[in-house]
Design an enzyme around this catalytic site. Structure first.
Site, PDB file in Angstrom:
ATOM      1  N   HIS A 297       0.870  -1.193   0.000  1.00 19.23           N
ATOM      2  CA  HIS A 297       0.000   0.000   0.000  1.00 19.23           C
ATOM      3  C   HIS A 297       0.895   1.228   0.000  1.00 19.23           C
ATOM      4  O   HIS A 297       1.739   1.366   0.905  1.00 19.23           O
ATOM      5  CB  HIS A 297      -0.891  -0.003   1.237  1.00 19.23           C
TER       6      HIS A 297
ATOM      7  N   GLU B  10      -7.999 -12.576   5.732  1.00 21.44           N
ATOM      8  CA  GLU B  10      -7.122 -11.960   6.748  1.00 21.44           C
ATOM      9  C   GLU B  10      -7.953 -11.843   8.037  1.00 21.44           C
ATOM     10  O   GLU B  10      -7.665 -12.516   9.019  1.00 21.44           O
ATOM     11  CB  GLU B  10      -6.619 -10.589   6.262  1.00 21.44           C
TER      12      GLU B  10
ATOM     13  N   ASP C 223       3.095  -5.457   2.653  1.00 23.08           N
ATOM     14  CA  ASP C 223       1.825  -4.805   3.009  1.00 23.08           C
ATOM     15  C   ASP C 223       2.031  -3.319   3.344  1.00 23.08           C
ATOM     16  O   ASP C 223       1.813  -2.463   2.494  1.00 23.08           O
ATOM     17  CB  ASP C 223       1.166  -5.562   4.179  1.00 23.08           C
ATOM     18  N   ASP C 224       2.428  -3.026   4.561  1.00 25.40           N
ATOM     19  CA  ASP C 224       2.635  -1.636   5.028  1.00 25.40           C
ATOM     20  C   ASP C 224       3.918  -1.631   5.866  1.00 25.40           C
ATOM     21  O   ASP C 224       3.859  -1.562   7.106  1.00 25.40           O
ATOM     22  CB  ASP C 224       1.455  -1.183   5.897  1.00 25.40           C
TER      23      ASP C 224
HETATM   24  N1  ADE Z   1      -4.941  -1.502   4.164  1.00 27.11           N
HETATM   25  C1  ADE Z   1      -3.643  -1.404   4.441  1.00 27.11           C
HETATM   26  N2  ADE Z   1      -3.177  -2.544   4.961  1.00 27.11           N
HETATM   27  C2  ADE Z   1      -4.223  -3.396   5.025  1.00 27.11           C
HETATM   28  C3  ADE Z   1      -4.404  -4.727   5.464  1.00 27.11           C
HETATM   29  N3  ADE Z   1      -3.394  -5.450   5.970  1.00 27.11           N
HETATM   30  N4  ADE Z   1      -5.631  -5.269   5.385  1.00 27.11           N
HETATM   31  C4  ADE Z   1      -6.638  -4.567   4.898  1.00 27.11           C
HETATM   32  N5  ADE Z   1      -6.535  -3.317   4.465  1.00 27.11           N
HETATM   33  C5  ADE Z   1      -5.335  -2.734   4.520  1.00 27.11           C
HETATM   34 ZN    ZN Z   2      -2.913  -5.121   2.244  1.00 21.86          ZN
END
Ligand code: ADE
Ligand code: ZN
Length: 325
Positions: free
Chosen positions: A12, A193, A271-272
Site C-alpha cells: 500500500h 485476513e 503490506d505496510d
Molecule cells: N490496508 C492497508 N493494509 C491493510 C491490510 N493489511 N488489510 C486490509 N486493508 C489494509
Molecule cells: Zn494489504
C-alpha cells in the site's frame, strides 16, 4: 538477503510511507499528528482497526500530486534498498483527489513521474493497482472503479479492495469489479485476513480475483486449500504484517510454508512495511529462520511472483532477466 532480486505484489503506497517522511509533511502543513507515533517515532496502534485509523491520519497530510510524487520516491528508495526489482503498489483515488477523475489523473501522473525517475536511477520498476476501501462502502467503490476505468492502461494494471474485511459483503462490490474488469484491469482482493474460509469463498464467488491479498486463513479449511491450488489462485502473503497484527503469534506459526507444501501459489510481500517494522529483506530473513527457506526457494517465490504480476509480457521478460543471476 538484500542481494536476492525480489518481486513484490502487495504494497500500500501510503502504508509504506516512512514515519519521518510523514512527520516532515505534517510539519510543512503545521499539522499536529504526533498522537500516531510512539516515543521512538514509529507508528503506534493497538489493533487492526486502530491501525486503519492511524493509517488514515498519516495519509491525511498527503494532499497534492507533488506530495505523492515525493512519497513514491521515498517508498521506492526503501524497496530498492531491499533488493526489490519489480513492485505493484495499491493506490486509492479516495486519498488521491477524493475520487474526482480529473484530480485523480493529476495524482497518477505525479506518481508515474516518480516511478519513471526511480526506474532510471534505482533500477526498480513500479506498476499501480487501484484499490477501493471496503469500509468506505460500495457507492464510493463505484466512483473509485470509474476513476480506475478512465485511467486503465499500460501502467495501471489492476483493481482491488482493501480495508475492513468485516464490513460489507463481497457481493456489494460486484458492480465496481465488473466495471474495472471491463476496462481491462486484472483483479485482486483482500480476503482471508480478518475473515476465515467463508470470506474467501464469498470473495471468489462474487469478485473472481486471480490473486488474493493475504488469503492465508484458507488453511482453516483444507478443501478450500485444494481448491485454491487447483484454480491456481495466487496468494499475496504478507507474513510480517500478519504477525505484527496478531493473526499468528510468530513466523513459525504462520501457514505460508504449509500452503506452499499443499501446492498453493504463494508470494511474499510487506503490506505496510514501516507499520509492521519490516522490509522485503527482513521478510526473507525471517522466513529463512522459521522454515529454513534457502536461495532455491526464494528464487521459486520470485519467479512465481513475476508470473502472477499484472504487467505486460515485455516488462515481464525484462524483469525475468534480472531474476536470472
Ligand atoms: N490496508 C492497508 N493494509 C491493510 C491490510 N493489511 N488489510 C486490509 N486493508 C489494509
Ligand atoms: Zn494489504
Amino acid at each position: 538477503m538484500k542481494e536476492l532480486p525480489k518481486v513484490e505484489l502487495h504494497l500500500h503506497l501510503e502504508g509504506a510511507a516512512p514515519p519521518a517522511f510523514v512527520r516532515g509533511m505534517a510539519a510543512e502543513k503545521k499539522e499536529d499528528i504526533s498522537g500516531i507515533f510512539d516515543a521512538r517515532g514509529a507508528y503506534s496502534y493497538k489493533d487492526f482497526w486502530h491501525f486503519l485509523k492511524v493509517y488514515e491520519t498519516a495519509t491525511s497530510v498527503l494532499r497534492s500530486p507533488e506530495d505523492y510524487r515525493r512519497l513514491t520516491l521515498a517508498v521506492l528508495e526503501e524497496s530498492a534498498a531491499s533488493g526489490v526489482v519489480y513492485s505493484e503498489c495499491f493506490l486509492s483515488p479516495d486519498f488521491c483527489g477524493g475520487r474526482d477523475v480529473a484530480a485523480w489523473r493529476d495524482y497518477l501522473a505525479a506518481i508515474r513521474d516518480a516511478a519513471d525517475q526511480a526506474e532510471r536511477t534505482l533500477g526498480i520498476t513500479l506498476r499501480g493497482i487501484v484499490t477501493c476501501i471496503r469500509h468506505f462502502g460500495p457507492d464510493k467503490a463505484r466512483e473509485t472503479a470509474l476513476c480506475a476505468a478512465e485511467t486503465a492502461g499500460d501502467w495501471l494494471v489492476g483493481f482491488g479492495i482493501a480495508g475492513d474485511e468485516k464490513t460489507a459483503e463481497p457481493k456489494d462490490f460486484v458492480w465496481a469489479f465488473d466495471c474495472a474488469r471491463e476496462a481491462g484491469l486484472r483483479i485482486t482482493a483482500h480476503a482471508g485476513e480478518w475473515r476465515g474460509p467463508q470470506g474467501i469463498r464469498d470473495t471468489l464467488a462474487a469478485l473472481a480475483p486471480e490473486r488474493l491479498g493475504h488469503g492465508v486463513r484458507a488453511i482453516e479449511d483444507l478443501a478450500l486449500v485444494d481448491e485454491l491450488a487447483e484454480r491456481g489462485t495466487v496468494l499475496e502473503v504478507c507474513p510480517g504484517s500478519n504477525v505484527a497484527l496478531g493473526l499468528y503469534p510468530s513466523f513459525r506459526a504462520h501457514p505460508i510454508a504449509e500452503l506452499d507444501r499443499r501446492g498453493v501459489k504463494v508470494t511474499v510481500s510487506t503490506d505496510d512495511p514501516p507499520f509492521f517494522h519490516t522490509t522485503m529483506a527482513r521478510e526473507y530473513e525471517a522466513l529463512h529462520r522459521a522454515f529454513d527457506w534457502d536461495e532455491g526457494q526464494f528464487d521459486k517465490i520470485a519467479k512465481a511472483s513475476l508470473d502472477a504480476a499484472f504487467c505486460d509480457a515485455d516488462t515481464k521478460a525484462r524483469i525475468a532477466k534480472l531474476l536470472e543471476r
